[in-house]
Write a protein that holds these residues in place. Structure first.
Motif, PDB file in Angstrom:
ATOM      1  N   LEU A   1     -11.377  23.317  11.042  1.00 50.65           N
ATOM      2  CA  LEU A   1     -12.068  22.655  12.069  1.00 50.65           C
ATOM      3  C   LEU A   1     -13.307  22.362  11.715  1.00 50.65           C
ATOM      4  N   THR A   2     -14.045  21.221  12.489  1.00 50.81           N
ATOM      5  CA  THR A   2     -15.279  21.104  12.153  1.00 50.81           C
ATOM      6  C   THR A   2     -15.868  22.233  13.153  1.00 50.81           C
ATOM      7  N   ALA A   3     -17.327  22.229  13.049  1.00 46.23           N
ATOM      8  CA  ALA A   3     -18.103  23.141  13.571  1.00 46.23           C
ATOM      9  C   ALA A   3     -17.971  22.965  15.207  1.00 46.23           C
TER      10      ALA A   3
ATOM     11  N   ASN B   1       1.406  14.162  22.247  1.00 43.27           N
ATOM     12  CA  ASN B   1       0.754  13.136  21.610  1.00 43.27           C
ATOM     13  C   ASN B   1      -0.600  13.423  21.265  1.00 43.27           C
ATOM     14  N   HIS B   2      -0.900  13.970  20.060  1.00 45.41           N
ATOM     15  CA  HIS B   2      -2.386  14.200  19.709  1.00 45.41           C
ATOM     16  C   HIS B   2      -2.887  13.702  18.259  1.00 45.41           C
ATOM     17  N   ASP B   3      -3.952  13.105  18.515  1.00 47.12           N
ATOM     18  CA  ASP B   3      -4.772  12.867  17.045  1.00 47.12           C
ATOM     19  C   ASP B   3      -5.589  13.893  16.696  1.00 47.12           C
ATOM     20  N   PHE B   4      -5.346  14.377  15.349  1.00 43.83           N
ATOM     21  CA  PHE B   4      -6.375  15.689  14.984  1.00 43.83           C
ATOM     22  C   PHE B   4      -7.700  15.182  14.614  1.00 43.83           C
ATOM     23  N   GLY B   5      -7.956  13.878  14.691  1.00 47.24           N
ATOM     24  CA  GLY B   5      -9.175  13.517  14.184  1.00 47.24           C
ATOM     25  C   GLY B   5      -9.985  13.735  13.014  1.00 47.24           C
ATOM     26  N   LEU B   6      -9.178  13.559  12.056  1.00 50.61           N
ATOM     27  CA  LEU B   6      -9.520  14.191  10.644  1.00 50.61           C
ATOM     28  C   LEU B   6     -10.981  13.232  10.178  1.00 50.61           C
ATOM     29  N   THR B   7     -11.879  14.148   9.866  1.00 48.07           N
ATOM     30  CA  THR B   7     -13.218  13.816   9.280  1.00 48.07           C
ATOM     31  C   THR B   7     -13.704  14.448   8.182  1.00 48.07           C
ATOM     32  N   ARG B   8     -14.364  13.876   7.494  1.00 54.11           N
ATOM     33  CA  ARG B   8     -15.084  14.718   6.258  1.00 54.11           C
ATOM     34  C   ARG B   8     -16.535  15.335   6.746  1.00 54.11           C
ATOM     35  N   VAL B   9     -16.418  16.383   6.034  1.00 50.48           N
ATOM     36  CA  VAL B   9     -17.492  17.289   6.188  1.00 50.48           C
ATOM     37  C   VAL B   9     -17.915  17.851   4.889  1.00 50.48           C
ATOM     38  N   SER B  10     -19.110  17.400   4.389  1.00 52.03           N
ATOM     39  CA  SER B  10     -19.491  17.743   2.976  1.00 52.03           C
ATOM     40  C   SER B  10     -18.727  17.249   2.155  1.00 52.03           C
TER      41      SER B  10
END
Length: 597
Positions: free
Chosen positions: A88-90, A144-153
């Motif tokens: 997960l993100t922070a 119904n869930h979007d995991f919200g993938l994003t890039r961290v470093s």
């Protein structure tokens, strides 16, 4: 006992349960390469859990590995779900609360959907677990869930964690166990069970006793009490079990205020709750290292469930007496030969002016409750009597039942409205307020042997589902009973063959049997079901027979059930998938434990 401290304690146990919640069918998430799904066999011998090896996210992991790794890492609660939070993100790691509850979904043909750098799940929910481990079957709900993938470093991370745990049905069925916690009925001295679902790995006597001290759920609390004084807790972090099977329950000093009768009731609640664990054979209670004296305990101050049999409403009867109604005549059926012998008296002669339409027999065979052919009168009759006693009247009366205390029950049904009728053994009408049934039509019901619940089959348009009401006394000194807190079970999500429920009866304090079908045109078949709908086992089909109703005799060990088919055959349950025909031409039936029957 309620309050923030107790609520926290109950949530803590569900948090531990994440140790066994795995993505359906996924045995291991690799740390590199493509995601490989390994389908585990459901038929493996003595499988006690699902082995998992959660790994932190590898460098450069693609979206599918990030999602699969997170779902599997939710099975590892060590260090506050440290590994899962690494996916997960922070911000998401700080806000995610895995101890808030869980959804159970159908993972047989459903999996995360990956598209580029986005990932989500759209899967049917079949049940929910609350923070305390209580199970509620549902249908028609979607996770119904979007995991919200994003890039961290430069690395993919999940920015939108689900609200709590996400368990596949496979994981739940294979890795969880149900534990019955016993409380005391408000209307009788009987013990009343409540099922909570805990993972095999963390389901221990310590967890069970701590959860028991927390008290019943809000739903059941109106029907039961917890004899422990407010503030009672375990005096140490464990309930050890020695090599002789003795569990030592160290309690705080609050229990020293209890009377002898209350200490006995306390010991009954704990001992029955620990009977789930095969390693526990006897229980000893201590306060400050000194044994607590329990009335009736052995010389070493230990107790077992045998001391508290009077707190159980169940009987032991493996040779029940079976009765049937045939051509308007009540008779006894021989278990061995199937010979039909009419009972003596009016209803055994076939000469009643208004013959019976449906029957129930008191569990020791002492008397009968009868609904007449017009379905307008509830009658009482004793074998040998030349007349019946009118107990109550109504419209469209359902098949009667006689509860453990000898009260005769039926339900009056008119249009979309239903009402419960109860008459005590002395003939006094017992007012039962069931406001939630005033706008619902029911087709069957069954009062639990401890008389704290009533199972009903509720019609809702073309659907008819199992539902549960609690039975509780009114506040203050008001007379009668209140039946409320309707919980409707959507069992079709768990098993399509349970889509339409026709009848219900109690097998024990924790199990039911229902007659159910998958479609209106399907034959009815019997299913053994946990009282909260969490587990259903088919005990049919019966060679194409169409089962329409049941008669059950709740007992402490084993199953006493008769099934009536649409063609008038009466079948006796002998074992799973094995029923024996004992009578034909029947229109109703009853089963009791009459000596010599």
């Amino acid at each position: 006992m309620t309050g923030p401290q107790n609520a926290f304690s109950r949530r803590r146990f569900l948090g531990l349960s994440a140790g066994l919640a795995a993505l359906a069918g996924c045995a291991r998430v690799p740390t590199s390469g493509p995601v490989t799904q390994v389908q585990a066999s459901a038929d493996g011998p003595d499988r006690q859990g699902i082995a998992v090896d959660p790994q932190p996210p590898p460098r450069g992991a693609p979206p599918e590995l990030i999602v699969a790794g997170f779902l599997q890492s939710m099975t590892s609660p060590q260090d506050g779900y440290r590994i899962a939070r690494e996916y997960l993100t922070a911000a998401a790691a700080r806000s995610w609360n895995p101890e808030s509850g869980a959804i159970i979904y159908d993972g047989t043909t459903n999996s995360p959907v990956i598209s580029g750098d986005s990932a989500g799940m759209n899967v049917p929910i079949i049940a929910r677990l609350d923070a305390a481990g209580s199970f509620q079957p549902v249908s028609g709900q979607i996770f119904n869930h979007d995991f919200g993938l994003t890039r961290v470093s430069g690395e993919l991370r999940i920015s939108k964690a689900p609200a709590g745990l996400v368990l596949s049905q496979f994981s739940f069925e294979r890795a969880y166990r149900s534990v019955a916690l016993y409380f005391t009925s408000l209307t009788r001295s009987y013990l009343v069970p409540e099922l909570v679902h805990l993972p095999q790995e963390t389901s221990t006597p310590t967890v069970a006793v701590t959860d028991l001290l927390d008290g019943p759920s809000t739903w059941l609390s109106g029907a039961v009490t917890n004899v422990f004084p407010t503030g009672t807790k375990l005096a140490s972090d464990a309930v050890p079990v020695d090599s002789s099977g003795v569990a030592v329950v160290p309690l705080s000093r609050e229990v020293t205020r209890l009377t002898d009768a209350q200490r006995r009731q306390m010991a009954g609640q704990v001992t029955w709750s620990l009977s789930t664990f095969p390693e526990v054979t006897r229980v000893r209670f201590t306060v400050g290292g000194t044994d607590v004296t329990i009335p009736g305990a052995a010389e070493d101050d230990t107790v077992s469930t045998g001391l508290f049999t009077s707190m159980s409403p169940l009987i032991s009867s493996d040779l029940p007496t079976m009765m049937v109604l045939r051509d308007g005549v009540l008779g006894r059926v021989s278990d061995q030969s199937g010979r039909f012998t009419p009972l003596s008296g009016l209803l055994g002669s076939g000469s009643a002016g208004n013959p019976p339409a449906s029957i129930a027999v008191e569990r020791s065979g002492g008397f009968w409750a009868v609904v007449d052919q017009s379905r307008q009168s509830l009658l009482k009759w004793q074998e040998g009597a030349s007349s019946t006693q009118v107990l109550a009247g109504g419209t469209g009366l359902l098949r009667p039942q006689i509860s453990t205390d000898g009260t005769s029950w039926t339900a009056s049904v008119s249009g979309r409205s239903s009402g419960l009728i109860a008459v005590r053994p002395d003939g006094q009408r017992l007012e039962v307020r069931a406001e939630e049934l005033s706008s619902r039509r029911i087709r069957a019901f069954s009062v639990s042997p401890d008389m704290a619940r009533i199972a009903v089959v509720v019609e809702n348009g073309s659907a008819h589902r199992l539902a549960m009401l609690r039975l509780r006394p009114p506040a203050g000194s008001a007379a009668g009973l209140i039946a409320d807190g309707l919980l409707e079970y959507h069992l079709e999500g768990t098993d399509p063959n349970l889509a339409l429920v026709d009848d219900v009866g109690w097998l024990s304090a924790t199990e039911l049997m229902v007659v159910a079908r998958s479609t209106p045109d399907s034959p009815g078949a019997p299913f053994q079901l946990a009282l909260d709908g969490s587990e259903g086992i088919a005990v049919g089909p019966l060679s194409g027979a169409n089962v329409v109703s049941l008669s059950t005799l709740p007992r402490a060990d084993g199953i006493n059930v008769l099934a009536l088919t649409g063609s008038g055959q009466v079948l006796r349950y002998e074992d799973r998938y094995r029923w024996r025909r004992i009578a034909t031409g029947a229109t109703s039936m009853g089963i009791c434990a009459q000596a010599g029957g």
